[in-house]
Scaffold this motif. Structure first.
Motif, PDB file in Angstrom:
ATOM      1  N   VAL A   1      54.281  -4.894  93.956  1.00 25.83           N
ATOM      2  CA  VAL A   1      53.900  -5.453  92.520  1.00 25.83           C
ATOM      3  C   VAL A   1      54.792  -4.632  91.758  1.00 25.83           C
ATOM      4  O   VAL A   1      55.812  -4.931  90.985  1.00 25.83           O
ATOM      5  CB  VAL A   1      52.357  -5.389  92.299  1.00 25.83           C
ATOM      6  CG1 VAL A   1      52.728  -5.422  90.590  1.00 25.83           C
ATOM      7  CG2 VAL A   1      51.642  -6.146  93.031  1.00 25.83           C
ATOM      8  N   GLU A   2      55.206  -3.085  91.981  1.00 25.30           N
ATOM      9  CA  GLU A   2      55.864  -2.448  91.394  1.00 25.30           C
ATOM     10  C   GLU A   2      57.467  -3.029  91.553  1.00 25.30           C
ATOM     11  O   GLU A   2      58.088  -2.985  90.624  1.00 25.30           O
ATOM     12  CB  GLU A   2      55.592  -0.944  92.011  1.00 25.30           C
ATOM     13  CG  GLU A   2      56.701   0.330  91.242  1.00 25.30           C
ATOM     14  CD  GLU A   2      56.411   1.438  91.749  1.00 25.30           C
ATOM     15  OE1 GLU A   2      57.281   2.328  91.275  1.00 25.30           O
ATOM     16  OE2 GLU A   2      55.559   1.731  92.388  1.00 25.30           O
ATOM     17  N   ALA A   3      57.722  -3.078  92.981  1.00 18.06           N
ATOM     18  CA  ALA A   3      59.125  -3.535  92.926  1.00 18.06           C
ATOM     19  C   ALA A   3      59.486  -4.812  92.170  1.00 18.06           C
ATOM     20  O   ALA A   3      60.458  -4.955  91.653  1.00 18.06           O
ATOM     21  CB  ALA A   3      59.421  -3.731  94.573  1.00 18.06           C
ATOM     22  N   LEU A   4      58.397  -5.714  92.298  1.00 16.63           N
ATOM     23  CA  LEU A   4      58.547  -6.921  91.776  1.00 16.63           C
ATOM     24  C   LEU A   4      58.996  -6.999  90.167  1.00 16.63           C
ATOM     25  O   LEU A   4      59.645  -7.676  89.462  1.00 16.63           O
ATOM     26  CB  LEU A   4      57.366  -8.004  92.078  1.00 16.63           C
ATOM     27  CG  LEU A   4      57.484  -8.693  93.478  1.00 16.63           C
ATOM     28  CD1 LEU A   4      56.194  -9.398  93.793  1.00 16.63           C
ATOM     29  CD2 LEU A   4      58.813  -9.626  93.694  1.00 16.63           C
ATOM     30  N   SER A   5      58.063  -6.213  89.768  1.00 16.50           N
ATOM     31  CA  SER A   5      58.068  -5.819  88.179  1.00 16.50           C
ATOM     32  C   SER A   5      59.468  -5.103  87.488  1.00 16.50           C
ATOM     33  O   SER A   5      59.652  -5.396  86.361  1.00 16.50           O
ATOM     34  CB  SER A   5      56.679  -4.945  87.652  1.00 16.50           C
ATOM     35  OG  SER A   5      57.178  -3.801  87.982  1.00 16.50           O
ATOM     36  N   THR A   6      60.216  -4.648  88.421  1.00 16.78           N
ATOM     37  CA  THR A   6      61.374  -4.209  88.031  1.00 16.78           C
ATOM     38  C   THR A   6      62.487  -4.525  88.953  1.00 16.78           C
ATOM     39  O   THR A   6      63.650  -3.900  89.052  1.00 16.78           O
ATOM     40  CB  THR A   6      61.447  -2.524  88.216  1.00 16.78           C
ATOM     41  OG1 THR A   6      61.059  -2.098  89.696  1.00 16.78           O
ATOM     42  CG2 THR A   6      60.302  -1.913  87.246  1.00 16.78           C
ATOM     43  N   LEU A   7      62.413  -5.885  89.262  1.00 14.53           N
ATOM     44  CA  LEU A   7      63.315  -6.462  90.207  1.00 14.53           C
ATOM     45  C   LEU A   7      64.616  -6.810  89.463  1.00 14.53           C
ATOM     46  O   LEU A   7      64.567  -7.785  88.547  1.00 14.53           O
ATOM     47  CB  LEU A   7      62.697  -7.539  90.950  1.00 14.53           C
ATOM     48  CG  LEU A   7      63.341  -7.992  92.248  1.00 14.53           C
ATOM     49  CD1 LEU A   7      62.999  -7.121  93.145  1.00 14.53           C
ATOM     50  CD2 LEU A   7      62.408  -9.176  92.600  1.00 14.53           C
ATOM     51  N   PRO A   8      65.843  -6.310  89.942  1.00 15.41           N
ATOM     52  CA  PRO A   8      67.064  -6.870  89.652  1.00 15.41           C
ATOM     53  C   PRO A   8      67.546  -8.390  90.061  1.00 15.41           C
ATOM     54  O   PRO A   8      67.837  -9.249  89.233  1.00 15.41           O
ATOM     55  CB  PRO A   8      68.198  -5.664  90.028  1.00 15.41           C
ATOM     56  CG  PRO A   8      67.429  -5.304  91.174  1.00 15.41           C
ATOM     57  CD  PRO A   8      66.123  -5.338  91.011  1.00 15.41           C
ATOM     58  N   PHE A   9      67.229  -8.369  91.468  1.00 17.43           N
ATOM     59  CA  PHE A   9      67.064  -9.899  91.767  1.00 17.43           C
ATOM     60  C   PHE A   9      68.411 -10.687  91.669  1.00 17.43           C
ATOM     61  O   PHE A   9      68.699 -11.723  91.412  1.00 17.43           O
ATOM     62  CB  PHE A   9      66.026 -10.730  91.424  1.00 17.43           C
ATOM     63  CG  PHE A   9      64.853 -11.074  92.462  1.00 17.43           C
ATOM     64  CD1 PHE A   9      65.285 -12.383  93.141  1.00 17.43           C
ATOM     65  CD2 PHE A   9      64.255 -10.428  92.838  1.00 17.43           C
ATOM     66  CE1 PHE A   9      64.245 -12.635  94.214  1.00 17.43           C
ATOM     67  CE2 PHE A   9      63.196 -10.437  93.780  1.00 17.43           C
ATOM     68  CZ  PHE A   9      63.174 -11.966  94.582  1.00 17.43           C
ATOM     69  N   ASP A  10      69.525  -9.942  91.925  1.00 17.12           N
ATOM     70  CA  ASP A  10      70.945 -10.662  91.660  1.00 17.12           C
ATOM     71  C   ASP A  10      70.942 -11.556  92.994  1.00 17.12           C
ATOM     72  O   ASP A  10      71.219 -11.173  94.161  1.00 17.12           O
ATOM     73  CB  ASP A  10      72.016  -9.506  91.867  1.00 17.12           C
ATOM     74  CG  ASP A  10      71.961  -8.532  90.875  1.00 17.12           C
ATOM     75  OD1 ASP A  10      71.595  -9.022  89.567  1.00 17.12           O
ATOM     76  OD2 ASP A  10      72.241  -7.280  90.867  1.00 17.12           O
ATOM     77  N   GLY A  11      71.135 -12.736  92.628  1.00 16.97           N
ATOM     78  CA  GLY A  11      71.496 -13.945  93.778  1.00 16.97           C
ATOM     79  C   GLY A  11      70.303 -14.278  94.518  1.00 16.97           C
ATOM     80  O   GLY A  11      70.465 -14.879  95.363  1.00 16.97           O
ATOM     81  N   ALA A  12      69.035 -13.298  94.396  1.00 19.79           N
ATOM     82  CA  ALA A  12      68.209 -13.469  95.441  1.00 19.79           C
ATOM     83  C   ALA A  12      66.978 -14.313  95.052  1.00 19.79           C
ATOM     84  O   ALA A  12      66.831 -14.826  93.733  1.00 19.79           O
ATOM     85  CB  ALA A  12      67.391 -12.323  95.641  1.00 19.79           C
ATOM     86  N   VAL A  13      66.279 -14.981  95.962  1.00 24.91           N
ATOM     87  CA  VAL A  13      65.140 -15.906  95.652  1.00 24.91           C
ATOM     88  C   VAL A  13      63.663 -15.272  96.224  1.00 24.91           C
ATOM     89  O   VAL A  13      63.918 -14.960  97.515  1.00 24.91           O
ATOM     90  CB  VAL A  13      65.266 -17.394  96.158  1.00 24.91           C
ATOM     91  CG1 VAL A  13      64.103 -18.132  95.806  1.00 24.91           C
ATOM     92  CG2 VAL A  13      66.540 -17.917  95.411  1.00 24.91           C
ATOM     93  N   ALA A  14      62.571 -15.172  95.528  1.00 25.38           N
ATOM     94  CA  ALA A  14      61.428 -14.593  96.238  1.00 25.38           C
ATOM     95  C   ALA A  14      60.536 -15.934  96.642  1.00 25.38           C
ATOM     96  O   ALA A  14      60.514 -16.942  95.843  1.00 25.38           O
ATOM     97  CB  ALA A  14      60.609 -13.901  95.178  1.00 25.38           C
TER      98      ALA A  14
END
Length: 202
Positions: free
Chosen positions: A79-92
């Motif tokens: 949850v901590e990682a998802l809340s600060t996720l840059p997510f450049d080009g990635a899909v969860a």
């Protein structure tokens, strides 16, 4: 690829999705074992949590990376990682397990103490709710796949009894997600199945 328990058949789903996308495949558990120099069975929950955090914060390109929570959800950094996720080009992709399926997962662990079962189910449901919130915040960069037991199946049923139907459901769901990714333009088809090298973190 995220799920609360392995009863979601997330490894099967992830392998099928990787094949459809011609992507490589890795997992937080595999990476944790590699980094620690241990077998998969020896990896501790905090060690896997660290690798999950790193995978989410810096996902490798053209890979399907998957993670399901360990029993000790309190060690989770998801949850901590998802809340600060840059997510450049990635899909969860969130395999959202129903209450019945989470109950099934808790009931069929080796520990059968009733107070522990109730506690672990509450913990799993709380974790699911927290991930739900972060997934919603990702908007179009997240896909939710609802995962449940087969219709009219009681959570107390033996996992082996429904294994085949669950595997088929996971494969079919992965195909649907692959088609969705292609149709949306979030992933492009490759001419050949050329897989990236295995991801390791040293």
């Amino acid at each position: 690829m995220l799920s609360t328990t392995i009863k979601s058949f997330v490894p099967v789903f992830s392998r099928r999705l990787a094949d459809r996308l011609s992507y490589g495949l890795t997992s937080a558990l595999d990476l944790a074992a590699n980094v620690a120099g241990k077998s998969i069975d020896e990896v501790l929950s905090p060690e896997r949590a660290v690798q999950t955090f790193m995978l989410l914060r810096s996902p490798p390109e053209r890979y399907v990376s998957y993670h399901y929570e360990a029993t000790e959800i309190r060690d989770s950094l998801t949850v901590e990682a998802l809340s600060t996720l840059p997510f450049d080009g990635a899909v969860a992709v969130w395999l959202r397990e129903s209450r019945q399926l989470l109950q099934h997962a808790v009931l069929h662990r080796s520990e059968t103490d009733q107070s522990s079962i109730a506690h672990d189910l509450d913990e799993a449901l709380s974790h699911r709710a927290a991930v739900d919130e972060e997934i919603e915040n990702l908007g179009e960069r997240a896909i939710v796949v609802k995962v449940d037991l087969p219709p009219d199946v009681d959570p107390t049923i033996s996992p082996s009894t429904i294994r085949d139907s669950r595997v088929v459901a996971a494969l079919e769901a992965a195909d649907v997600v692959a088609d969705q990714l292609f149709a949306s333009g979030l992933c492009t088809r490759l001419e050949e199945n050329v897989y990236p090298p295995v991801v390791t973190r040293n």
